[in-house]
Design a protein around this motif. Structure first.
Motif, PDB file in Angstrom:
ATOM      1  N   GLY A 281      54.278  28.375 115.377  1.00 62.14           N
ATOM      2  CA  GLY A 281      55.284  27.394 114.981  1.00 62.14           C
ATOM      3  C   GLY A 281      55.462  26.344 116.059  1.00 62.14           C
ATOM      4  O   GLY A 281      54.749  26.343 117.070  1.00 62.14           O
ATOM      5  N   TRP A 282      56.444  25.469 115.835  1.00 64.18           N
ATOM      6  CA  TRP A 282      56.657  24.351 116.743  1.00 64.18           C
ATOM      7  C   TRP A 282      58.149  24.134 116.944  1.00 64.18           C
ATOM      8  O   TRP A 282      58.946  24.259 115.998  1.00 64.18           O
ATOM      9  CB  TRP A 282      56.047  23.069 116.168  1.00 64.18           C
ATOM     10  N   GLU A 308      59.904  24.273 113.276  1.00 60.19           N
ATOM     11  CA  GLU A 308      58.896  24.250 112.219  1.00 60.19           C
ATOM     12  C   GLU A 308      58.051  25.514 112.275  1.00 60.19           C
ATOM     13  O   GLU A 308      57.743  26.022 113.355  1.00 60.19           O
ATOM     14  CB  GLU A 308      57.988  23.021 112.379  1.00 60.19           C
ATOM     15  N   GLY A 309      57.649  26.024 111.120  1.00 54.24           N
ATOM     16  CA  GLY A 309      56.784  27.194 111.063  1.00 54.24           C
ATOM     17  C   GLY A 309      57.536  28.461 110.726  1.00 54.24           C
ATOM     18  O   GLY A 309      58.759  28.510 110.773  1.00 54.24           O
ATOM     19  N   PHE A 311      57.478  31.581 112.293  1.00 61.67           N
ATOM     20  CA  PHE A 311      57.214  32.504 113.393  1.00 61.67           C
ATOM     21  C   PHE A 311      58.232  33.635 113.470  1.00 61.67           C
ATOM     22  O   PHE A 311      59.345  33.553 112.913  1.00 61.67           O
ATOM     23  CB  PHE A 311      57.171  31.748 114.723  1.00 61.67           C
ATOM     24  N   VAL A 317      54.774  29.774 120.352  1.00 58.26           N
ATOM     25  CA  VAL A 317      55.069  28.509 119.688  1.00 58.26           C
ATOM     26  C   VAL A 317      54.749  27.363 120.642  1.00 58.26           C
ATOM     27  O   VAL A 317      54.766  27.527 121.862  1.00 58.26           O
ATOM     28  CB  VAL A 317      56.544  28.423 119.240  1.00 58.26           C
ATOM     29  N   ALA A 336      62.142  32.476 113.251  1.00 58.26           N
ATOM     30  CA  ALA A 336      62.295  31.083 112.839  1.00 58.26           C
ATOM     31  C   ALA A 336      63.637  30.830 112.154  1.00 58.26           C
ATOM     32  O   ALA A 336      64.296  29.815 112.414  1.00 58.26           O
ATOM     33  CB  ALA A 336      61.149  30.690 111.910  1.00 58.26           C
TER      34      ALA A 336
END
Length: 382
Positions: A281-282, A308-309, A311, A317, A336
């Motif tokens: 993710g980010w 985002e993502g 996870f 990340v 997340a």
């Protein structure tokens, strides 16, 4: 760190591209392989540990199975790899055996280096082969890897292996002799770059695409490999493998590009984090958080502007600036869903929102590897 003769390095990882090993019409290039093995034997006799990351299983299996040059279905690629891996391992074993060396085949997937326990197991296996004076020959396990769980190119795999086993040098042998200011096939005015002190955005802008039907990676993947390697303190050389005895040719002064290792490399546990290829993710952070990370602090939820993502806690990340450039990588302390809920909050408000006492940091500094700022990279290269 200046360029040195190959014999000066204690441990070297050599990546061999498919197009070098396999001719689409004639199959395995035996004479070339024999000359490379002679180079390996010479460096081994001088006391170096040599690890080979060898492409070619699918290309060789394709030839042996008579599949031609058409695009292969996934199951056909896996079948070709199953046949090619046996033939390729046998060829390496035969050529090295003639020179008094024992080889050991190690097949890996992306997960073997991305998951911590499997990463340590792979490192232990290769380290033991070195202690027994064997030459590890490594390839991605294409018989089981699918698009979602594969490296996709052996440049980055080689960099991951090189940092995993603490190589001093990574040599990428390919069908090009190094880095140019632009793809030479497209720009006749492109200039050769003999040395790179740091892989900056300007250096990355020079990259092109793959030039060979058997090569999955172009210059861009080689620079990606360079970032993984040099960040961990491993020097890298891109050189042409189209000539016989390609390692000896480097020492003779034939054109090649040398990438200097970082003067402040990441070590140990953080090498594994920094080398992760596929973030789960980010996290997009603000300028204040960027300054905090660069000063050695943890990433707090207050500095996170977007999540985002999908996870899970403990996943790797990527941490991004508002312009989407990567600032760091780290092991996130929240799933997340919870990360979304606490993004932008002060640490004192986390327990109230989540309903339980939780960690103050989104990513603790001990689990975080920060990418050097462009100014710092330029200073280091000077």
């Amino acid at each position: 760190m200046a360029r040195q003769p190959l014999s000066a390095y204690r441990r070297i990882t050599v990546k061999v591209g498919s197009a070098l090993l396999v001719d689409p019409e004639r199959g395995l290039r035996r004479d070339w392989l024999a000359s490379l093995c002679a180079d390996v034997a010479g460096l081994s006799a001088a006391g170096a540990d040599i690890c080979v990351v060898s492409s070619g299983a699918i290309a060789l299996g394709r030839k042996l199975l008579g599949l031609g040059r058409r695009a292969l279905k996934l199951e056909e690629s896996q079948a070709a790899a199953a046949v090619g891996q046996i033939a390729l391992a046998g060829a390496w074993s035969e050529e090295l055996d003639r020179l008094g060396l024992v080889s050991g085949q190690v097949l890996v997937t992306l997960g073997d280096t991305e998951e911590r326990r499997r990463y340590l197991n792979a490192r232990a296996t290769i380290s033991t082969l070195f202690k027994l004076r064997a030459v590890p020959v490594i390839n991605e396990n294409d018989t089981v890897a699918t698009t979602e769980i594969r490296y996709g190119d052996n440049d980055r795999l080689a960099a991951r292996v090189a940092t995993m086993i603490q190589s001093d040098l990574l040599v990428l042998l390919s069908d090009i002799d190094g880095l140019y200011t632009a793809p030479p096939a497209r720009d006749p005015a492109a200039r050769f770059v003999p040395e790179v002190d740091a892989i900056t955005p300007e250096i990355e802008a020079m990259a092109g695409e793959a030039a060979s039907e058997l090569s999955r990676g172009g210059m861009r993947t080689k620079l990606d490999a360079g970032k993984i390697a040099t960040r961990a303190g491993t020097a890298m050389i891109i050189a042409s493998g189209t000539r016989l005895s390609p390692l000896a040719a480097i020492d003779r002064g034939e054109p090649s590009t040398f990438f200097a290792p970082s003067q402040t490399p990441v070590r140990g546990y953080k090498t594994w984090i920094a080398g992760q290829l596929e973030p789960a993710g980010w996290l997009v952070i603000d300028d204040g958080a960027i300054g905090a990370l660069r000063s050695g602090k943890s990433l707090l939820p207050a500095g996170v502007r977007a999540v985002e993502g999908g996870f899970a806690r403990g996943d790797t990340v990527a941490v991004l600036a508002p312009d989407r450039s990567e600032i760091a990588r780290g092991l996130v302390a929240y799933d997340a869903a919870d990360a979304v809920r606490i993004a932008g909050l002060k640490s004192a408000d986390i327990a109230r929102v989540l309903g339980y006492e939780a960690r103050a940091a989104m990513i603790h500094r001990d689990d975080l590897v920060v990418t050097p700022a462009p100014s710092a990279r330029k200073e280091a290269s000077g």
